[in-house]
Design a protein around this motif. Structure first.
Motif, PDB file in Angstrom:
ATOM      1  N   ALA A  32       0.826  -1.216   0.000  1.00  0.00           N
ATOM      2  CA  ALA A  32       0.000   0.000   0.000  1.00  0.00           C
ATOM      3  C   ALA A  32       0.858   1.263   0.000  1.00  0.00           C
ATOM      4  N   ALA A  33       1.980   1.228   0.718  1.00  0.00           N
ATOM      5  CA  ALA A  33       2.833   2.420   0.831  1.00  0.00           C
ATOM      6  C   ALA A  33       3.918   2.451  -0.253  1.00  0.00           C
ATOM      7  N   HIS A  34       3.825   1.531  -1.214  1.00  0.00           N
ATOM      8  CA  HIS A  34       4.795   1.456  -2.313  1.00  0.00           C
ATOM      9  C   HIS A  34       6.223   1.228  -1.819  1.00  0.00           C
ATOM     10  N   LEU A  35       6.358   0.387  -0.783  1.00  0.00           N
ATOM     11  CA  LEU A  35       7.689   0.017  -0.297  1.00  0.00           C
ATOM     12  C   LEU A  35       8.169  -1.255  -0.983  1.00  0.00           C
ATOM     13  N   CYS A  36       7.424  -1.695  -2.000  1.00  0.00           N
ATOM     14  CA  CYS A  36       7.765  -2.838  -2.844  1.00  0.00           C
ATOM     15  C   CYS A  36       6.784  -2.766  -4.018  1.00  0.00           C
ATOM     16  N   ILE A  37       6.975  -3.647  -4.999  1.00  0.00           N
ATOM     17  CA  ILE A  37       6.026  -3.656  -6.116  1.00  0.00           C
ATOM     18  C   ILE A  37       4.839  -4.557  -5.784  1.00  0.00           C
ATOM     19  N   ALA A  38       5.097  -5.670  -5.140  1.00  0.00           N
ATOM     20  CA  ALA A  38       4.048  -6.594  -4.702  1.00  0.00           C
ATOM     21  C   ALA A  38       4.652  -7.467  -3.615  1.00  0.00           C
ATOM     22  N   ALA A  39       3.826  -8.344  -3.026  1.00  0.00           N
ATOM     23  CA  ALA A  39       4.319  -9.110  -1.879  1.00  0.00           C
ATOM     24  C   ALA A  39       3.631 -10.460  -1.792  1.00  0.00           C
ATOM     25  N   LEU A  40       4.237 -11.338  -0.981  1.00  0.00           N
ATOM     26  CA  LEU A  40       3.570 -12.584  -0.624  1.00  0.00           C
ATOM     27  C   LEU A  40       3.220 -12.555   0.856  1.00  0.00           C
ATOM     28  N   GLY A  41       2.065 -13.155   1.154  1.00  0.00           N
ATOM     29  CA  GLY A  41       1.672 -13.388   2.535  1.00  0.00           C
ATOM     30  C   GLY A  41       1.242 -14.824   2.657  1.00  0.00           C
ATOM     31  N   THR A  42       0.683 -15.166   3.821  1.00  0.00           N
ATOM     32  CA  THR A  42       0.043 -16.471   3.969  1.00  0.00           C
ATOM     33  C   THR A  42      -1.319 -16.223   4.601  1.00  0.00           C
ATOM     34  N   ASP A  43      -2.247 -17.143   4.341  1.00  0.00           N
ATOM     35  CA  ASP A  43      -3.635 -16.937   4.770  1.00  0.00           C
ATOM     36  C   ASP A  43      -4.138 -18.211   5.425  1.00  0.00           C
TER      37      ASP A  43
END
Lengths: 478, 96
Positions: free
Chosen positions: A164-175
């Protein structure tokens, strides 16, 4: 000052190929933004130094392969702290694993590496992915980029805040019960929990194994899809991964039948403005020629109790491996029993201890039938209700979260936090894919706080989810 | 529902000490277990429990998944205490 870090994945891939920026420029922009903003947000637990070899290799691929290079080549990504990157600490935001360095790459990391992606750092989370606000991290809370007095959601709060804050282009999480979709909703980004078995969990620290899935968080639905395609697929190292054709394939319908579980919408605690935004989204779908269908899911409410019972049981079982003997926190007392007690007491935070004890309770001989086995039966019955509903509708829609992001420290009672997960846990119980896409904002104390729409579809019908989510996204832009 | 004694017993079984948190855990467990107990009175179709689980164990053939010793050094580096490649643990059998 360039703003390369604000690119979507698709835009960044295009700019790299058009030589509007180099891989190094893109890395530097993301890295600088992460260094600059992280003290206020605490999205990252660690920001990695540049891997010069990987950056050069990615640039060479862009230069020589051009459009044939994978879209992820040279793209800086953030990874949740429970995904193993060889040689890096993977702590699951726990004191228990503060000193643990991964001895191998998770399969998703191998796949991303092979595609040429770069890793910016490891992101904050609730300890062992237990929570819903990233307040349970042993290393401090992650703040919401839209209002830093509020939580970013959880458990993948660091990944969502970083996107959201543009501290990367995209990310991985786990759910496990909404841990990708909840923070996506609170932070105003898109998040996907794939079908159970869709993505390998080899090298991912387990929370509740019958629920856990790795999922992408991104700025657009298209980016989600790119990342999902890159990480998905059967893996010999994870026997729970499934072949592409395990479930019947369905074409994505032009005209969607959207199911709405009306009785869930009258549950307590749904914010009036979230409800209004949800209704407005349904209205735009109806106007566009899609059909809105009332559906009944009589087990959707008791499902929350079933979810938590199974979660406690699996968490207490999975976390039994942390005994202070082989790796991680290792306290030494008088006897071997003291070693276990002291290591586990020092290593686990309060919510983790709470769930281990509750899991021990629901699995104990006197209670296993009343709690655990009944919960498993309720889960089976719920899944059948969903199967039945999906004979009449293509997708089922609800808000992702009942409210916008709450204040840090506002919900101190654990049960009230559990109740926030009512919409998201359903996809983990059924194993069906679920996606959160932004559906607008509400004004609170002068800040625009995002809200997410949640869509679920039958097993392996991710394509339908992406199509439905793209419509919502388009509606938000116009 | 949950008593001080119950929570202490659970903690002992789970190999965790809960000194400071004991009063708050007792209170919270009461509320959480009361909420979970709605399942006890839930009527489910009679075959829900007997249904064949959708999840099943998948086994692989026995064999060497990788070269013996390929990870020994890296794993030994994580040991809290080691002698060479061996993990040092507390003596549990006494000869006195």
């Amino acid at each position: 000052m360039n703003k390369f870090n604000e690119f979507t994945l698709r835009e960044a891939a295009r700019a790299l190929r058009a030589h509007e920026c180099s891989v190094r420029d893109l890395w530097d922009a993301c890295h600088a933004a992460a260094e600059r903003e992280n003290p206020a947000l605490h999205a990252y637990l660690e920001i990695f130094d540049a891997d010069d070899t990987a950056i050069e290799r990615a640039q060479t691929r862009i230069d020589t392969e051009g459009d044939n290079a994978p879209l992820l080549t040279g793209i800086p990504l953030a990874l949740k702290d429970n995904i193993l990157i060889e040689g890096k600490v993977a702590s699951a935001a726990s004191k228990m694993l503060e000193n643990y360095r991964a001895t191998y790459d998770a399969t998703v990391v191998t796949k991303l590496r092979d595609a040429g992606a770069l890793f910016l750092g490891r992101t904050n989370m609730d300890e062992f992915a237990l929570g819903g606000s990233t307040e349970n991290s042993a290393f401090g809370v992650t703040h919401n980029p839209h209002d830093t007095t509020r939580v970013a959601g959880g458990t993948s709060g660091g990944s969502a805040a970083a996107v959201a804050a543009h501290l990367c282009i995209a990310a991985l999480g786990t759910d496990t019960g909404g841990s990708v979709r909840n923070p996506a909703s609170y932070c105003g980004v898109a998040g996907l929990k794939p079908t159970y078995g869709g993505v390998s969990r080899s090298g991912v620290i387990a929370a509740a194994s019958s629920f856990d899935q790795v999922g992408p968080l991104a700025k657009t639905v298209e980016d989600l899809e790119i990342l999902y395609e890159a990480i998905r697929g059967r893996d010999p190292l994870d026997s729970t991964t499934i072949p592409d054709d395990l479930y019947p394939k369905k074409a994505v319908p032009q005209r969607l039948r959207v199911g709405v579980p009306q009785q869930m919408m009258s549950r307590e605690g749904i914010d009036a403005e979230v409800r209004a935004a949800f209704d407005a989204t349904l209205a735009t779908w109806r106007d566009a020629g899609h059909e809105i269908v009332d559906i009944e899911l009589s087990l959707a409410e008791p499902a929350l109790a079933a979810y938590y019972i199974i979660n406690f049981a699996e968490v207490s079982t999975n976390l039994a491996r942390y005994d202070g003997i082989r790796y991680g926190a290792a306290k030494r007392g008088e006897t071997l029993l003291d070693d276990y007690l002291e290591s586990r007491t020092a290593g686990f935070g309060p919510e983790t201890r709470r769930r281990i004890l509750l899991g021990t309770y629901v699995l104990s001989a006197g209670y296993i039938d009343a709690y655990y086995r009944k919960a498993v039966a309720a889960r089976n019955a719920l899944t059948r209700e969903f199967d039945e509903a999906f004979t009449k509708v293509d997708v089922i829609a609800t808000p992702t979260m009942p409210t916008p992001a709450f204040k840090v420290g506002e919900k101190s009672d654990p049960l009230s936090l559990y109740l926030e997960d009512a919409f998201t846990i359903l996809a983990n119980l059924t194993g069906m894919p679920g996606l959160s896409v932004p559906m607008g904002t509400v004004a609170r104390e002068g800040n625009a706080l995002p809200m997410g729409l949640h869509i679920t579809a039958p097993h392996q019908a991710e394509a339908t989810l992406f199509a439905a989510a793209r419509m919502v996204e388009k509606g938000q832009r116009s | 529902m949950a008593s001080v004694h119950d929570v202490k017993k659970l903690a002992a079984l789970a190999r965790i000490s809960v000194a400071e948190e004991l009063p708050s855990f007792v209170k919270e467990f009461d509320a959480i277990l009361a909420y979970m107990s709605q399942l006890e009175i839930l009527d489910l179709p009679s075959d829900s429990a007997a249904e064949t689980p959708r999840l099943r164990n998948v086994m692989r053939e026995d064999g060497e998944p990788h070269e013996p010793g390929a990870y020994t050094e890296k794993i030994a580096a994580q040991f809290p205490a080691c002698e060479g490649d061996a993990l040092v643990v507390k003596q549990v059998i006494s000869h006195e």
